[in-house]
Design a protein around this motif. Sequence first.
Motif, mmCIF file in Angstrom:
data_model
loop_
_atom_site.group_PDB
_atom_site.id
_atom_site.type_symbol
_atom_site.label_atom_id
_atom_site.label_comp_id
_atom_site.label_asym_id
_atom_site.label_seq_id
_atom_site.Cartn_x
_atom_site.Cartn_y
_atom_site.Cartn_z
ATOM 1 N N THR A 243 0.822 -1.208 0.000
ATOM 2 C CA THR A 243 0.000 0.000 0.000
ATOM 3 C C THR A 243 0.864 1.270 0.000
ATOM 4 O O THR A 243 2.065 1.246 0.296
ATOM 5 C CB THR A 243 -0.907 0.035 1.233
ATOM 6 O OG1 THR A 243 -0.076 0.124 2.412
ATOM 7 C CG2 THR A 243 -1.772 -1.210 1.313
ATOM 8 N N SER A 244 0.205 2.365 -0.295
ATOM 9 C CA SER A 244 0.885 3.665 -0.223
ATOM 10 C C SER A 244 1.318 3.972 1.202
ATOM 11 O O SER A 244 2.362 4.594 1.431
ATOM 12 C CB SER A 244 -0.044 4.772 -0.739
ATOM 13 O OG SER A 244 -0.297 4.619 -2.117
ATOM 14 N N PHE A 247 4.485 2.299 1.738
ATOM 15 C CA PHE A 247 5.553 2.995 1.031
ATOM 16 C C PHE A 247 5.927 4.292 1.734
ATOM 17 O O PHE A 247 7.094 4.709 1.716
ATOM 18 C CB PHE A 247 5.147 3.281 -0.421
ATOM 19 C CG PHE A 247 6.237 2.986 -1.399
ATOM 20 C CD1 PHE A 247 6.364 1.733 -1.965
ATOM 21 C CD2 PHE A 247 7.177 3.958 -1.745
ATOM 22 C CE1 PHE A 247 7.386 1.441 -2.857
ATOM 23 C CE2 PHE A 247 8.200 3.688 -2.626
ATOM 24 C CZ PHE A 247 8.312 2.427 -3.189
ATOM 25 N N PRO A 278 7.442 7.740 -5.110
ATOM 26 C CA PRO A 278 6.883 7.286 -6.385
ATOM 27 C C PRO A 278 6.567 8.460 -7.309
ATOM 28 O O PRO A 278 6.362 9.599 -6.861
ATOM 29 C CB PRO A 278 5.604 6.554 -5.960
ATOM 30 C CG PRO A 278 5.883 6.090 -4.564
ATOM 31 C CD PRO A 278 6.713 7.174 -3.952
ATOM 32 N N TRP A 281 4.024 11.758 -6.836
ATOM 33 C CA TRP A 281 3.865 12.164 -5.448
ATOM 34 C C TRP A 281 4.541 13.513 -5.218
ATOM 35 O O TRP A 281 5.641 13.765 -5.714
ATOM 36 C CB TRP A 281 4.485 11.129 -4.509
ATOM 37 C CG TRP A 281 3.684 9.881 -4.328
ATOM 38 C CD1 TRP A 281 2.832 9.312 -5.224
ATOM 39 C CD2 TRP A 281 3.677 9.035 -3.173
ATOM 40 N NE1 TRP A 281 2.301 8.159 -4.707
ATOM 41 C CE2 TRP A 281 2.791 7.963 -3.455
ATOM 42 C CE3 TRP A 281 4.331 9.074 -1.944
ATOM 43 C CZ2 TRP A 281 2.560 6.940 -2.523
ATOM 44 C CZ3 TRP A 281 4.101 8.053 -1.031
ATOM 45 C CH2 TRP A 281 3.216 6.999 -1.326
ATOM 46 N N TRP A 288 1.672 14.440 1.966
ATOM 47 C CA TRP A 288 1.878 13.964 0.608
ATOM 48 C C TRP A 288 0.591 13.996 -0.201
ATOM 49 O O TRP A 288 -0.479 13.632 0.290
ATOM 50 C CB TRP A 288 2.410 12.526 0.628
ATOM 51 C CG TRP A 288 3.833 12.405 1.071
ATOM 52 C CD1 TRP A 288 4.277 12.115 2.332
ATOM 53 C CD2 TRP A 288 5.001 12.554 0.269
ATOM 54 N NE1 TRP A 288 5.652 12.074 2.368
ATOM 55 C CE2 TRP A 288 6.124 12.335 1.101
ATOM 56 C CE3 TRP A 288 5.222 12.836 -1.076
ATOM 57 C CZ2 TRP A 288 7.432 12.396 0.639
ATOM 58 C CZ3 TRP A 288 6.521 12.899 -1.549
ATOM 59 C CH2 TRP A 288 7.611 12.687 -0.700
ATOM 60 N N THR A 290 -0.793 13.290 -4.534
ATOM 61 C CA THR A 290 -0.405 12.641 -5.776
ATOM 62 C C THR A 290 -1.288 13.110 -6.912
ATOM 63 O O THR A 290 -2.466 13.428 -6.709
ATOM 64 C CB THR A 290 -0.471 11.101 -5.643
ATOM 65 O OG1 THR A 290 0.024 10.501 -6.848
ATOM 66 C CG2 THR A 290 -1.899 10.627 -5.410
ATOM 67 N N VAL A 299 -2.483 11.550 -0.863
ATOM 68 C CA VAL A 299 -2.105 10.141 -0.929
ATOM 69 C C VAL A 299 -2.967 9.362 0.058
ATOM 70 O O VAL A 299 -3.034 9.697 1.239
ATOM 71 C CB VAL A 299 -0.610 9.953 -0.615
ATOM 72 C CG1 VAL A 299 -0.284 8.476 -0.397
ATOM 73 C CG2 VAL A 299 0.242 10.526 -1.734
ATOM 74 N N GLU A 303 -4.576 2.698 -0.467
ATOM 75 C CA GLU A 303 -4.508 2.321 -1.873
ATOM 76 C C GLU A 303 -3.201 1.606 -2.178
ATOM 77 O O GLU A 303 -2.171 1.844 -1.526
ATOM 78 C CB GLU A 303 -4.608 3.566 -2.756
ATOM 79 C CG GLU A 303 -5.958 4.250 -2.718
ATOM 80 C CD GLU A 303 -5.954 5.555 -3.481
ATOM 81 O OE1 GLU A 303 -7.050 6.115 -3.679
ATOM 82 O OE2 GLU A 303 -4.861 6.029 -3.857
ATOM 83 N N ALA A 305 0.306 1.037 -3.604
ATOM 84 C CA ALA A 305 1.376 1.923 -4.062
ATOM 85 C C ALA A 305 1.497 1.786 -5.578
ATOM 86 O O ALA A 305 1.411 0.680 -6.123
ATOM 87 C CB ALA A 305 2.688 1.572 -3.380
ATOM 88 N N CYS A 306 1.717 2.898 -6.236
ATOM 89 C CA CYS A 306 1.630 2.899 -7.698
ATOM 90 C C CYS A 306 2.699 3.792 -8.300
ATOM 91 O O CYS A 306 3.233 4.683 -7.635
ATOM 92 C CB CYS A 306 0.238 3.394 -8.106
ATOM 93 S SG CYS A 306 -0.147 3.168 -9.838
ATOM 94 N N GLY A 433 2.964 -1.483 -9.537
ATOM 95 C CA GLY A 433 3.115 -1.603 -8.097
ATOM 96 C C GLY A 433 3.908 -2.844 -7.730
ATOM 97 O O GLY A 433 4.665 -3.376 -8.529
#
Length: 440
Positions: A243-244, A247, A278, A281, A288, A290, A299, A303, A305-306, A433
């Motif tokens: 996930t974000s 991260f 990422p 971002w 943060w 995005t 962010v 969700e 991480a992408c 991801g």
Amino acid sequence: MSRPTRTPVQDQDPGPPGVPPSPSDPVDSLIRDFLRVRRASTGLCSTLEPEDFVLQSMPDASPAKWHLAHTTWFFEEFILSAVDPGYRTFHPRFSFLFNSYYNAVGERIPRPRRGLLSRPTVREALAYRESIDERMVVLLRSADPSQVERFAPLVVLGLNHEQQHQELLLTDLKHALWHNPLRPAFRDRPAGPAVDAAPRRWISYPEGVRWIGHGGDGFAFDNEGPRHRQFVEAFRVASRPATSGEFLEFIADGGYDRPDHWLSDGWAAVQQHGWRAPLYWERGDDGWSTFTLAGMRPVDPAEPACHVSYYEADAFARWSGCRLLTEAEWETAADVAVSGNFADDERFHPAPPAGGPENEPAQVFGDVWEWTASAYLPYPGFRPAKGAVGEYNGKFMCNQHVLRGGSCATPRSHIRPTYRNFFYPDARWQFSGVRLAQVG
């Protein structure tokens, strides 16, 4: 310029190209598939202004207008021109402008210069699409059955090729719009309710010989076969993508500052490009945020991480005390129903995980492509097709890594467990991801 009439993506592509929704005449089914996929491409562009169609933000990306014309050229070059020796092309220079990488076809405009093509105009590109669509339908309806049987596989290949470009159109537009300080939205999307990510669980798979690759009915790209046996050691896979929020922990722990987590080439890329998070971002006074295809958003820790490169995925896995899956492990774990958040849902952004069976990994398909530890190489016995279409996949089997599962920008009918996507290890503009793995 009048915009193309918008038709929702989910109304355009209810089933895999080449597979009829019900018993019917195969030619009628092929025509329906052809028109659904073709209309889906213009439907994606329905909210664009003329200026948006020509944006090219980097050599790896292409303008939306080029995607629309290139996918049209594919049908004109490989089907219409091949079937009729006396065929007259729509425009004698369009092959030079809209050929991508087919050396056997002829010269082409350098890829970084596609954004300089103010002409043909968007209107002319759409007229090109309409003309080729009409000619294709006439051909399919007028050809004798044996002729249709001969070139139908190329039509299906062209439709799957177009679906690939539908995804590229979205990712390339996102990269281009992000460069605009106004951070414009491609499509408005209401913010969903805040949810917590499900706790990460581990699902175990025993060692054994697995059958890998496509071997059944239905379409598959040549790089998905031949189907072959491969021994897979016991392994464990995370129940969901990273996930974000996880991260963010990696960033807070100095993940981009400590070379001990990184491959040598990865650490060099961090230094060269100044990666600190990422792609898309941004860090502000409120934390943060995005960039998404719906504009800037905070962010969401829940969700997936992408927009991370293979290097970042690998470094995150090492920091986590884990590793990336091999593609054989991934395909073993992907023995679940193909469902998820795809382009058809028009969210165009990864979604927090939904509930699912306890003994199955979640979000295997859709949301984010998952980097694997596997280099993009041919399967045992692979042979590219003869002619120019043989350049489609085989010649790229060097210096790239395999991704699996599709993303929120992938058409649902385009994905399957054996699908092999591939990009260079520093690529970040795709919806990519990471899913963690451990030794079993």
